[in-house]
Write a protein that holds these residues in place. Structure first.
Motif, PDB file in Angstrom:
ATOM      1  N   ILE A 110       0.717  -1.072   0.037  1.00 15.73           N
ATOM      2  CA  ILE A 110      -0.031  -0.002  -0.087  1.00 15.73           C
ATOM      3  C   ILE A 110       0.751   1.399  -0.123  1.00 15.73           C
ATOM      4  N   GLY A 111       2.168   1.125  -0.430  1.00 18.75           N
ATOM      5  CA  GLY A 111       3.061   2.169  -0.458  1.00 18.75           C
ATOM      6  C   GLY A 111       3.955   2.630   0.638  1.00 18.75           C
ATOM      7  N   ILE A 112       3.704   1.757   1.838  1.00 24.08           N
ATOM      8  CA  ILE A 112       4.583   2.233   2.949  1.00 24.08           C
ATOM      9  C   ILE A 112       5.710   1.488   2.887  1.00 24.08           C
ATOM     10  N   GLN A 113       6.849   2.102   2.762  1.00 24.09           N
ATOM     11  CA  GLN A 113       8.144   1.268   2.694  1.00 24.09           C
ATOM     12  C   GLN A 113       8.655   1.304   3.962  1.00 24.09           C
ATOM     13  N   THR A 114       9.213   0.254   4.235  1.00 25.58           N
ATOM     14  CA  THR A 114       9.904  -0.030   5.920  1.00 25.58           C
ATOM     15  C   THR A 114      10.964  -0.967   5.526  1.00 25.58           C
ATOM     16  N   ASN A 115      11.879  -0.758   6.590  1.00 15.38           N
ATOM     17  CA  ASN A 115      12.860  -1.991   6.657  1.00 15.38           C
ATOM     18  C   ASN A 115      13.095  -2.694   7.887  1.00 15.38           C
ATOM     19  N   ALA A 116      13.638  -3.709   7.856  1.00 12.08           N
ATOM     20  CA  ALA A 116      13.477  -5.323   8.834  1.00 12.08           C
ATOM     21  C   ALA A 116      13.565  -4.683  10.219  1.00 12.08           C
ATOM     22  N   THR A 117      14.650  -3.459  10.387  1.00  9.90           N
ATOM     23  CA  THR A 117      14.592  -3.181  11.855  1.00  9.90           C
ATOM     24  C   THR A 117      13.544  -2.612  12.304  1.00  9.90           C
ATOM     25  N   THR A 118      12.853  -1.693  11.596  1.00  4.85           N
ATOM     26  CA  THR A 118      11.747  -0.704  11.916  1.00  4.85           C
ATOM     27  C   THR A 118      10.545  -1.812  12.043  1.00  4.85           C
ATOM     28  N   CYS A 119      10.391  -2.564  11.112  1.00  9.35           N
ATOM     29  CA  CYS A 119       9.232  -3.762  11.462  1.00  9.35           C
ATOM     30  C   CYS A 119       9.500  -4.346  12.861  1.00  9.35           C
ATOM     31  N   GLY A 120      10.586  -4.756  13.095  1.00  9.05           N
ATOM     32  CA  GLY A 120      10.869  -5.633  14.376  1.00  9.05           C
ATOM     33  C   GLY A 120      10.400  -4.775  15.576  1.00  9.05           C
ATOM     34  N   ILE A 121      10.875  -3.417  15.544  1.00  7.82           N
ATOM     35  CA  ILE A 121      10.735  -2.534  16.750  1.00  7.82           C
ATOM     36  C   ILE A 121       8.917  -2.070  16.910  1.00  7.82           C
ATOM     37  N   VAL A 122       8.405  -2.011  15.638  1.00  5.30           N
ATOM     38  CA  VAL A 122       7.147  -1.547  15.725  1.00  5.30           C
ATOM     39  C   VAL A 122       6.271  -3.103  16.007  1.00  5.30           C
ATOM     40  N   GLY A 123       6.385  -4.047  15.293  1.00 13.31           N
ATOM     41  CA  GLY A 123       5.968  -5.097  15.857  1.00 13.31           C
ATOM     42  C   GLY A 123       6.003  -5.685  17.182  1.00 13.31           C
ATOM     43  N   LEU A 124       7.120  -5.493  17.836  1.00  8.46           N
ATOM     44  CA  LEU A 124       7.286  -5.800  19.264  1.00  8.46           C
ATOM     45  C   LEU A 124       6.456  -4.846  20.049  1.00  8.46           C
ATOM     46  N   ALA A 125       6.474  -3.348  19.725  1.00  8.68           N
ATOM     47  CA  ALA A 125       5.835  -2.557  20.450  1.00  8.68           C
ATOM     48  C   ALA A 125       4.262  -2.692  20.334  1.00  8.68           C
ATOM     49  N   PHE A 126       3.763  -3.399  19.392  1.00  9.23           N
ATOM     50  CA  PHE A 126       2.402  -3.276  19.052  1.00  9.23           C
ATOM     51  C   PHE A 126       1.993  -4.532  19.977  1.00  9.23           C
ATOM     52  N   LEU A 127       2.721  -5.597  20.075  1.00 11.76           N
ATOM     53  CA  LEU A 127       2.363  -6.877  20.904  1.00 11.76           C
ATOM     54  C   LEU A 127       2.638  -6.659  22.098  1.00 11.76           C
ATOM     55  N   GLY A 128       3.636  -5.998  22.505  1.00 12.81           N
ATOM     56  CA  GLY A 128       4.222  -5.701  23.785  1.00 12.81           C
ATOM     57  C   GLY A 128       3.201  -4.664  24.550  1.00 12.81           C
ATOM     58  N   GLY A 129       2.579  -3.731  23.714  1.00 15.07           N
ATOM     59  CA  GLY A 129       1.877  -2.650  24.355  1.00 15.07           C
ATOM     60  C   GLY A 129       0.415  -3.087  25.100  1.00 15.07           C
ATOM     61  N   SER A 130      -0.040  -4.284  24.258  1.00  9.93           N
ATOM     62  CA  SER A 130      -1.281  -4.907  24.963  1.00  9.93           C
ATOM     63  C   SER A 130      -1.083  -5.480  26.075  1.00  9.93           C
ATOM     64  N   TYR A 131       0.145  -6.298  26.355  1.00  8.53           N
ATOM     65  CA  TYR A 131       0.574  -6.946  27.427  1.00  8.53           C
ATOM     66  C   TYR A 131       0.687  -5.939  28.582  1.00  8.53           C
ATOM     67  N   MET A 132       1.447  -4.817  28.391  1.00  2.82           N
ATOM     68  CA  MET A 132       1.827  -3.930  29.391  1.00  2.82           C
ATOM     69  C   MET A 132       0.556  -3.142  29.798  1.00  2.82           C
ATOM     70  N   ALA A 133      -0.378  -2.950  28.751  1.00  5.57           N
ATOM     71  CA  ALA A 133      -1.494  -2.375  29.134  1.00  5.57           C
ATOM     72  C   ALA A 133      -2.314  -3.104  30.156  1.00  5.57           C
ATOM     73  N   GLU A 134      -2.256  -4.267  29.875  1.00  6.25           N
ATOM     74  CA  GLU A 134      -3.226  -5.360  31.026  1.00  6.25           C
ATOM     75  C   GLU A 134      -2.443  -5.400  32.353  1.00  6.25           C
ATOM     76  N   ALA A 135      -1.124  -5.410  32.358  1.00  8.96           N
ATOM     77  CA  ALA A 135      -0.408  -5.340  33.552  1.00  8.96           C
ATOM     78  C   ALA A 135      -0.645  -4.093  34.256  1.00  8.96           C
ATOM     79  N   PHE A 136      -0.509  -2.889  33.567  1.00 13.52           N
ATOM     80  CA  PHE A 136      -0.586  -1.606  34.222  1.00 13.52           C
ATOM     81  C   PHE A 136      -2.151  -1.427  34.936  1.00 13.52           C
TER      82      PHE A 136
END
Length: 219
Positions: free
Chosen positions: A79-105
């Protein structure tokens, strides 16, 4: 066990471990910030945003990180959004981890009895002061075990980054096994480096939890 092979490729694992730690810590930092914001929204029951947070948590927690990474790495360019592997790794981990951290908090915030908030209001404290001086110190103590468990969980989840061609520890181990068929040595180094990364976090979590309890915030 071929020790010459281990010593020869030890620097390669050190480089991969540094990349794993760097991406993991950045992703976890963003996950903590995202999780805290989501928990505050849920705690104060902010209209509209509470529903968005609920959908995000259910979506994030019920889809594997690998699928999320594939969507980011292979889907977004479509869809025209260019990313690299490092950025995808950080965003993916933040996206997954944010939900677990939210429930913990959230669990920590809701563990503080409402009567304490009412008492603080009767003393003339505003919402910010109540959150900072009354709720958060106690909520953090309750949250610490789940918080540290989530950090360890997210650091272990970095092992799937190899699927998007990030040269992390898992990618290095798989690569050496494929090239030289040194399965035992490669997996031995993999286990050792993950222990080096994760054991200090586990010990730090235990010490922090004990310290907060001695300070009078824990149960």
């Amino acid at each position: 066990m071929n020790w010459e092979f281990i010593w020869e490729y030890l620097p390669l694992y050190q480089k991969a471990a540094w990349l794993t730690v760097k991406i993991g810590l950045i992703g976890i930092l963003f996950a903590i910030m995202l999780g805290f914001i989501c928990a505050i929204i849920q705690y104060y029951k902010v209209p509209f945003f509470k529903r968005i947070v609920g959908v995000y948590i259910e979506l994030s927690r019920n889809t594997p990180l690998l699928v999320q990474l594939f969507f980011l790495y292979y889907g977004l360019p479509k869809i025209g959004i260019q990313t690299n592997a490092t950025t995808c790794g950080i965003v993916g981990l933040a996206f997954l981890g944010g939900s677990y951290m939210a429930e913990a908090f959230r669990s920590g915030l809701e563990a503080v009895e409402f009567i304490q908030t009412e008492s603080a209001l009767s003393l003339g404290m505003n919402r910010y002061q109540i959150m900072r001086y009354v709720v958060l110190p106690q909520a953090i103590s309750v949250t610490i075990p789940a918080f540290m468990a989530n950090i360890i969980f997210l650091m272990k989840e970095t092992s799937v980054f190899s699927a998007i061609s990030l040269m992390d520890l898992m990618f290095t181990a798989k690569d050496l096994i494929g090239l030289y068929y040194k399965t035992t040595e490669s997996l031995f180094l993999l286990v050792v480096f993950y222990l080096i990364i994760l054991l200090p976090i586990s010990i730090l979590g235990s010490l922090l939890e004990r310290r907060l309890r001695y300070a009078g915030f824990g149960s």
